[in-house]
Scaffold this motif. Structure first.
Motif, PDB file in Angstrom:
ATOM      1  N   ALA A   1       0.835  -1.202   0.000  1.00  0.00           N
ATOM      2  CA  ALA A   1       0.000   0.000   0.000  1.00  0.00           C
ATOM      3  C   ALA A   1       0.868   1.250   0.000  1.00  0.00           C
ATOM      4  O   ALA A   1       0.583   2.223  -0.720  1.00  0.00           O
ATOM      5  CB  ALA A   1      -0.924  -0.009   1.214  1.00  0.00           C
ATOM      6  N   ALA A   2       1.935   1.249   0.793  1.00  0.00           N
ATOM      7  CA  ALA A   2       2.822   2.411   0.851  1.00  0.00           C
ATOM      8  C   ALA A   2       3.498   2.650  -0.490  1.00  0.00           C
ATOM      9  O   ALA A   2       3.668   3.803  -0.917  1.00  0.00           O
ATOM     10  CB  ALA A   2       3.865   2.212   1.948  1.00  0.00           C
ATOM     11  N   ILE A   3       3.883   1.585  -1.180  1.00  0.00           N
ATOM     12  CA  ILE A   3       4.511   1.724  -2.506  1.00  0.00           C
ATOM     13  C   ILE A   3       3.522   2.338  -3.490  1.00  0.00           C
ATOM     14  O   ILE A   3       3.854   3.258  -4.241  1.00  0.00           O
ATOM     15  CB  ILE A   3       5.014   0.363  -3.005  1.00  0.00           C
ATOM     16  CG1 ILE A   3       6.208  -0.111  -2.166  1.00  0.00           C
ATOM     17  CG2 ILE A   3       5.408   0.435  -4.478  1.00  0.00           C
ATOM     18  CD1 ILE A   3       6.597  -1.552  -2.406  1.00  0.00           C
ATOM     19  N   LEU A   4       2.288   1.834  -3.487  1.00  0.00           N
ATOM     20  CA  LEU A   4       1.273   2.358  -4.397  1.00  0.00           C
ATOM     21  C   LEU A   4       0.950   3.816  -4.091  1.00  0.00           C
ATOM     22  O   LEU A   4       0.794   4.637  -5.002  1.00  0.00           O
ATOM     23  CB  LEU A   4       0.004   1.506  -4.316  1.00  0.00           C
ATOM     24  CG  LEU A   4       0.113   0.085  -4.858  1.00  0.00           C
ATOM     25  CD1 LEU A   4      -1.158  -0.703  -4.559  1.00  0.00           C
ATOM     26  CD2 LEU A   4       0.390   0.099  -6.353  1.00  0.00           C
ATOM     27  N   LEU A   5       0.856   4.148  -2.815  1.00  0.00           N
ATOM     28  CA  LEU A   5       0.556   5.533  -2.433  1.00  0.00           C
ATOM     29  C   LEU A   5       1.698   6.471  -2.795  1.00  0.00           C
ATOM     30  O   LEU A   5       1.470   7.572  -3.315  1.00  0.00           O
ATOM     31  CB  LEU A   5       0.261   5.608  -0.940  1.00  0.00           C
ATOM     32  CG  LEU A   5      -1.114   5.064  -0.520  1.00  0.00           C
ATOM     33  CD1 LEU A   5      -1.170   4.839   0.988  1.00  0.00           C
ATOM     34  CD2 LEU A   5      -2.224   6.019  -0.962  1.00  0.00           C
TER      35      LEU A   5
END
Length: 330
Positions: A252-256
């Protein structure tokens, strides 16, 4: 289809609309009957399904391989997380000092010249670990000044700044906050910030409509109303994922972070500076290699947790607006 739309278009959707368009926080938000429609329910169901699939993937051989890959590729970031936070936040406050007339974010303006020098002092405090608490106090002071001028409801957009202030205090004293590590404090603050921002996309989609005129490719041909519901749903799901199990939150952090960086190419240096603190937070979360097994019970409870968080944030947003501004939530 909705999930693909959200993931592809999430970059432009993450430009902070208050920085580029007219807005009216006091004005009544969309009624809940128009927000909680069939499309919204389908998007929520897709979000829950994506989280469950992510949880199941985490417990597979491929999931373990991805964890090892992330551990190898993010080693330098993990070792230098404190340095990255201090450097990026230092640069952020130098930029605010240079621009002048801004408290914390572009729409929070001020005519008080003393605040620019406070921002420069905050930036200087990041040079040494011993002065990090002073910089943290300065961040809290700026947040309080902005809240006094713009109201607590408006500043509910930005709890990430309070999370960063706590992070720097904990780093300075090499302590945890009860059982929360400094990076965990930032992670939870970022999750709250983004979940609140997601509800705002549903409550005030019309704020963003002028951007669709200037940047028609943002909606990829979809109706603006539906696009905003989808963008909010994806953002909420990814924000909720930040408080989930290790691999889910790292993905999720990578996508955000990719979304925020993608928005910079379309909206320029204002967006780059404004989102710099949360981008470095997402990068640090993606590099965090703390592990914990995802139990079947936790996976089974994930839909309930997501639904509870969704109901809580929608209820809090609309309830606070009704109390503070007398709006009709229906």
């Amino acid at each position: 289809m909705a999930a693909c739309l959200g993931l592809v278009a999430i970059g432009p959707a993450h430009a902070h609309v208050k920085w580029f368009c007219a807005y009216d926080v006091v004005g009544a938000p969309r009624g809940l009957e128009s927000v909680l429609c069939d499309d919204f329910e389908k998007l929520v169901a897709l979000s829950i399904l994506a989280l469950i699939v992510g949880g199941l993937f985490e417990n597979t051989v491929l999931g373990a391989a991805m964890v090892r890959f992330l551990d190898r590729t993010t080693g330098w970031i993990r070792t230098n997380t404190e340095l990255l936070f201090r450097a990026v936040c230092g640069g952020f406050f130098v930029a605010l000092w240079s621009f002048g007339g801004i408290i914390l974010t572009p729409e929070l303006t001020t005519t008080n010249p003393a605040l620019s020098w406070l921002q420069l002092a905050i930036a200087a405090g990041f040079l040494w670990r011993a002065t990090l608490p002073a910089s943290a106090a300065g961040i809290v002071a700026l947040f309080a000044i902005a809240a006094s001028q713009y109201g607590a409801f408006h500043l509910a957009d930005y709890p990430i700044f309070l999370g960063l202030a706590v992070y720097f205090v904990l780093i300075a004293f090499q302590r945890d906050l009860f059982s929360l590590r400094p990076i965990d404090v930032v992670r939870y603050a970022a999750a709250v910030t983004l979940m609140w921002a997601s509800v705002e996309k549903w409550a005030y989609p019309d704020w963003t409509f002028p951007l669709f005129i200037e940047h028609p490719t943002m909606t990829m041909g979809f109706d603006g109303e539906y696009f905003m519901k989808a963008a909010g749903a994806v953002e909420f799901a990814l924000a909720f994922a930040l408080i989930c199990s290790p691999l889910i939150r790292r993905i999720a952090a990578i996508l955000l972070s990719a979304a925020f960086v993608a928005a910079i190419f379309q909206f320029g240096k204002v967006d780059a500076i404004g989102h710099a603190p949360i981008i470095v937070a997402m990068i640090a979360i993606a590099a965090d290699n703390t592990t914990a097994p995802l139990r079947h019970r936790a996976l089974a409870l994930m839909p309930m947790g997501y639904a509870a968080a969704l109901a809580a944030f929608i209820g809090l947003y609309y309830g606070a607006h009704a109390i503070l501004y007398g709006s009709n939530i229906l």
